[in-house]
Enzyme design. Structure first.
Site, PDB file in Angstrom:
ATOM      1  N   ARG A   1      38.619  27.489  20.329  1.00 34.73           N
ATOM      2  CA  ARG A   1      39.458  27.870  19.200  1.00 34.73           C
ATOM      3  C   ARG A   1      40.602  26.876  18.993  1.00 34.73           C
ATOM      4  O   ARG A   1      40.947  26.532  17.859  1.00 34.73           O
ATOM      5  CB  ARG A   1      40.004  29.288  19.404  1.00 34.73           C
ATOM      6  CG  ARG A   1      38.990  30.368  19.064  1.00 34.73           C
ATOM      7  CD  ARG A   1      39.541  31.751  19.271  1.00 34.73           C
ATOM      8  NE  ARG A   1      39.413  32.188  20.665  1.00 34.73           N
ATOM      9  CZ  ARG A   1      39.985  33.264  21.159  1.00 34.73           C
ATOM     10  NH1 ARG A   1      40.765  34.011  20.396  1.00 34.73           N
ATOM     11  NH2 ARG A   1      39.792  33.608  22.415  1.00 34.73           N
TER      12      ARG A   1
ATOM     13  N   CYS B   1      37.857  47.154  20.691  1.00 39.37           N
ATOM     14  CA  CYS B   1      38.623  46.023  20.161  1.00 39.37           C
ATOM     15  C   CYS B   1      38.385  45.794  18.672  1.00 39.37           C
ATOM     16  O   CYS B   1      39.026  44.957  18.057  1.00 39.37           O
ATOM     17  CB  CYS B   1      38.331  44.750  20.962  1.00 39.37           C
ATOM     18  SG  CYS B   1      36.594  44.265  20.977  1.00 39.37           S
TER      19      CYS B   1
ATOM     20  N   ARG C   1      43.351  43.991  14.788  1.00 36.09           N
ATOM     21  CA  ARG C   1      44.758  44.332  15.063  1.00 36.09           C
ATOM     22  C   ARG C   1      45.682  43.204  14.620  1.00 36.09           C
ATOM     23  O   ARG C   1      46.713  43.436  13.983  1.00 36.09           O
ATOM     24  CB  ARG C   1      44.932  44.578  16.571  1.00 36.09           C
ATOM     25  CG  ARG C   1      46.384  44.745  17.018  1.00 36.09           C
ATOM     26  CD  ARG C   1      46.473  44.793  18.535  1.00 36.09           C
ATOM     27  NE  ARG C   1      45.955  43.595  19.151  1.00 36.09           N
ATOM     28  CZ  ARG C   1      46.650  42.469  19.326  1.00 36.09           C
ATOM     29  NH1 ARG C   1      47.898  42.401  18.913  1.00 36.09           N
ATOM     30  NH2 ARG C   1      46.102  41.412  19.912  1.00 36.09           N
ATOM     31  N   ARG C   2      45.325  41.980  14.960  1.00 37.65           N
ATOM     32  CA  ARG C   2      46.162  40.842  14.569  1.00 37.65           C
ATOM     33  C   ARG C   2      46.135  40.640  13.059  1.00 37.65           C
ATOM     34  O   ARG C   2      47.167  40.357  12.442  1.00 37.65           O
ATOM     35  CB  ARG C   2      45.685  39.578  15.298  1.00 37.65           C
ATOM     36  CG  ARG C   2      46.000  39.579  16.787  1.00 37.65           C
ATOM     37  CD  ARG C   2      45.296  38.448  17.516  1.00 37.65           C
ATOM     38  NE  ARG C   2      45.628  38.444  18.936  1.00 37.65           N
ATOM     39  CZ  ARG C   2      44.871  37.896  19.883  1.00 37.65           C
ATOM     40  NH1 ARG C   2      43.718  37.330  19.552  1.00 37.65           N
ATOM     41  NH2 ARG C   2      45.244  37.916  21.144  1.00 37.65           N
TER      42      ARG C   2
ATOM     43  N   ARG D   1      35.909  32.402  16.125  1.00 41.15           N
ATOM     44  CA  ARG D   1      35.290  32.862  17.367  1.00 41.15           C
ATOM     45  C   ARG D   1      35.200  31.693  18.344  1.00 41.15           C
ATOM     46  O   ARG D   1      35.437  30.549  18.009  1.00 41.15           O
ATOM     47  CB  ARG D   1      33.893  33.430  17.092  1.00 41.15           C
ATOM     48  CG  ARG D   1      33.882  34.729  16.302  1.00 41.15           C
ATOM     49  CD  ARG D   1      34.458  35.897  17.086  1.00 41.15           C
ATOM     50  NE  ARG D   1      33.887  36.005  18.408  1.00 41.15           N
ATOM     51  CZ  ARG D   1      32.719  36.586  18.689  1.00 41.15           C
ATOM     52  NH1 ARG D   1      32.013  37.114  17.695  1.00 41.15           N
ATOM     53  NH2 ARG D   1      32.269  36.653  19.910  1.00 41.15           N
TER      54      ARG D   1
ATOM     55  N   LYS E   1      41.989  44.636  28.491  1.00 44.09           N
ATOM     56  CA  LYS E   1      41.962  44.995  27.067  1.00 44.09           C
ATOM     57  C   LYS E   1      40.539  44.988  26.503  1.00 44.09           C
ATOM     58  O   LYS E   1      40.283  45.616  25.474  1.00 44.09           O
ATOM     59  CB  LYS E   1      42.849  44.051  26.258  1.00 44.09           C
ATOM     60  CG  LYS E   1      42.372  42.620  26.131  1.00 44.09           C
ATOM     61  CD  LYS E   1      43.385  41.771  25.386  1.00 44.09           C
ATOM     62  CE  LYS E   1      42.947  40.315  25.267  1.00 44.09           C
ATOM     63  NZ  LYS E   1      41.842  40.130  24.308  1.00 44.09           N
ATOM     64  N   ASP E   2      39.600  44.277  27.170  1.00 42.59           N
ATOM     65  CA  ASP E   2      38.220  44.235  26.688  1.00 42.59           C
ATOM     66  C   ASP E   2      37.391  45.415  27.168  1.00 42.59           C
ATOM     67  O   ASP E   2      36.281  45.642  26.668  1.00 42.59           O
ATOM     68  CB  ASP E   2      37.533  42.944  27.174  1.00 42.59           C
ATOM     69  CG  ASP E   2      38.144  41.687  26.572  1.00 42.59           C
ATOM     70  OD1 ASP E   2      38.725  41.784  25.483  1.00 42.59           O
ATOM     71  OD2 ASP E   2      38.036  40.620  27.205  1.00 42.59           O
TER      72      ASP E   2
END
Length: 431
Positions: A157, A246, A133-134, A151, A81-82
């Site tokens: 996190r 992204c 997106r989130r 981040r 996805k990255d």
């Protein structure tokens, strides 16, 4: 058997190293000599900005790709996805492995869960994510939430959550599972990826090599899963058709079914705008991404029409959080009956803001005790300078009327401000 050592390039985060060592172990079992070299990326260095505020694309991959092109490493292992959807000319994806759980997951501090609320999140709490997106999907379904950037790698996190900087955070379930982190001190809610749509190719690993290294390409074919590759290629094609990375608020999720394939996608032009959604079913993935992209481009739901002149609390939250355009126009023509006179009464009861506004054109309600249904009606009463004497605890109109009737003395005279053509199903409780 390859004679030379295979050098895997990896970021230095716990999750990136897990991925690199996972591939190393698979190659070790085949008898290959493998070592890992850590490469720092822009995404590792810049920690104070969310992805949508960072320039360019490939925040976690560019330096790895440069190391490949410069022959410093032979293989880069990426969270697929990255990776940018447009590959550098001299690089190629040699293998896509079995996909881990593609879903996102909420981790919630104890005391900030509420089983009655959507996703078990309490109202008006602070949720951490740097993904556009989130953010888009959280705000769409829960406009009451405060969304703030977070981040750092996964353990960092999670620690920020434990330290109280956030009440909840959103992570990829695959990353949490791969690191096998103990989060038993936190509550968790796993999203259904068919509803809260993940990033294209989320959960999949990709092995990137130099296109000229055919020997390594043949070795990696043993790790390749063509079915998974087909699904995630469709998801990434949707992203590619919008020239996004992204930083783009876009999700896509493609799965095999008994009848073929299904593709779900969601996209907004930018975070804060109302997204468009697509659900497609087909026999194969051929042309499916193109159809989805065309529908997403054609149907940007950026405005809303209400057939009433006022905004309820839900629509006020939508307007503020999503910055959508809301047009309000009543589809009902209201007027007072000619020669209408008010009888003697103890109370007057309003059920809508429009009823209050119409009543105020001719009458003064201040001599009466005033009861209302709904917060919008209460605001309309207060806007006239009148005082609300009764506001029900229940949000259900019938239950609110029942509550009002129970507190009235017997007998009591109440004026019910309603249409003379009303069915009076709830009005008849009070007389």
């Amino acid at each position: 058997m390859r004679n030379s050592e295979i050098v895997i390039g990896s970021r230095g985060s716990d999750l990136a190293l897990w991925q690199a060592y996972y591939i190393k172990d698979l190659l070790d079992k085949e008898g290959h000599s493998v070592r890992i070299q850590i490469i720092k990326t822009q995404g590792d260095i810049i920690q104070h900005l969310s992805f949508d505020k960072m320039e360019g694309k490939g925040f976690f991959t560019k330096e790895l790709e440069t190391a490949l092109l410069d022959n410093i490493v032979d293989l880069a292992v990426h969270s697929f996805k990255d990776l940018e959807t447009n590959q550098p000319e001299d690089l190629s994806i040699a293998a896509i492995l079995n996909r881990a759980n593609p879903a996102d997951i909420l981790l919630i501090r104890k005391g900030f869960s509420d089983s009655k609320e959507r996703w078990t999140l309490k109202k008006n709490i602070k949720v951490g994510t740097s993904s556009a997106r989130r953010k888009m999907q959280l705000t769409l379904h829960r406009p009451d939430l405060e969304i703030d950037d977070i981040r750092g790698n996964v353990p960092t996190r999670v620690q920020k959550l434990r330290d109280g900087n956030f009440d909840a955070i959103v992570l990829a379930k695959a990353g949490l599972d791969r690191l096998n982190l103990d989060v038993s001190d936190l509550d968790a809610y796993e999203f259904d990826p068919r509803e809260f749509i993940p990033a294209p190719a989320q959960g999949a690993l990709a092995c990137q090599i130099r296109s000229t290294d055919t020997e390594l390409g043949e070795i990696l074919q043993a790790l390749h899963n063509p079915k998974i590759a087909n699904m995630v290629a469709t998801e990434r094609k949707v992203l590619n058709l919008f020239d996004g990375g992204c930083q783009l608020p876009l999700g896509a999720y493609c799965i095999e079914t008994a009848d073929g394939v299904e593709l779900r996608a969601i996209m907004a032009p930018s975070y804060g705008e109302m997204p468009s959604t697509v659900f497609l079913q087909a026999k194969t993935t051929d042309g499916l991404a193109q159809k989805a992209a065309a529908k997403l481009k054609k149907n940007p739901r950026l405005s809303l029409f209400l057939s009433r002149d006022y905004l309820g609390d839900f629509f006020i939250a939508l307007e503020r959080k999503l910055k959508i355009s809301i047009e309000k126009q009543s589809c009902i023509s209201l007027q007072l009956k000619p020669n209408l006179a008010l009888p003697e009464a103890d109370w007057i009861f309003f059920l809508s803001p429009s009823g209050v506004e119409l009543f105020s054109e001719k009458f003064d309600a201040s001599p009466y005790k005033i009861g209302v249904i709904g917060s919008g009606t209460a605001r309309a009463v207060k806007a006239q300078g009148w005082t609300v004497a009764f506001f029900p605890k229940s949000t259900d109109p019938k239950a609110g009327i029942d509550e009002f009737a129970e507190m009235l003395p017997t007998p009591a005279k109440v004026i019910m401000a309603c249409s003379d053509k009303s069915l009076k199903r709830i009005h008849g409780i009070v007389s």
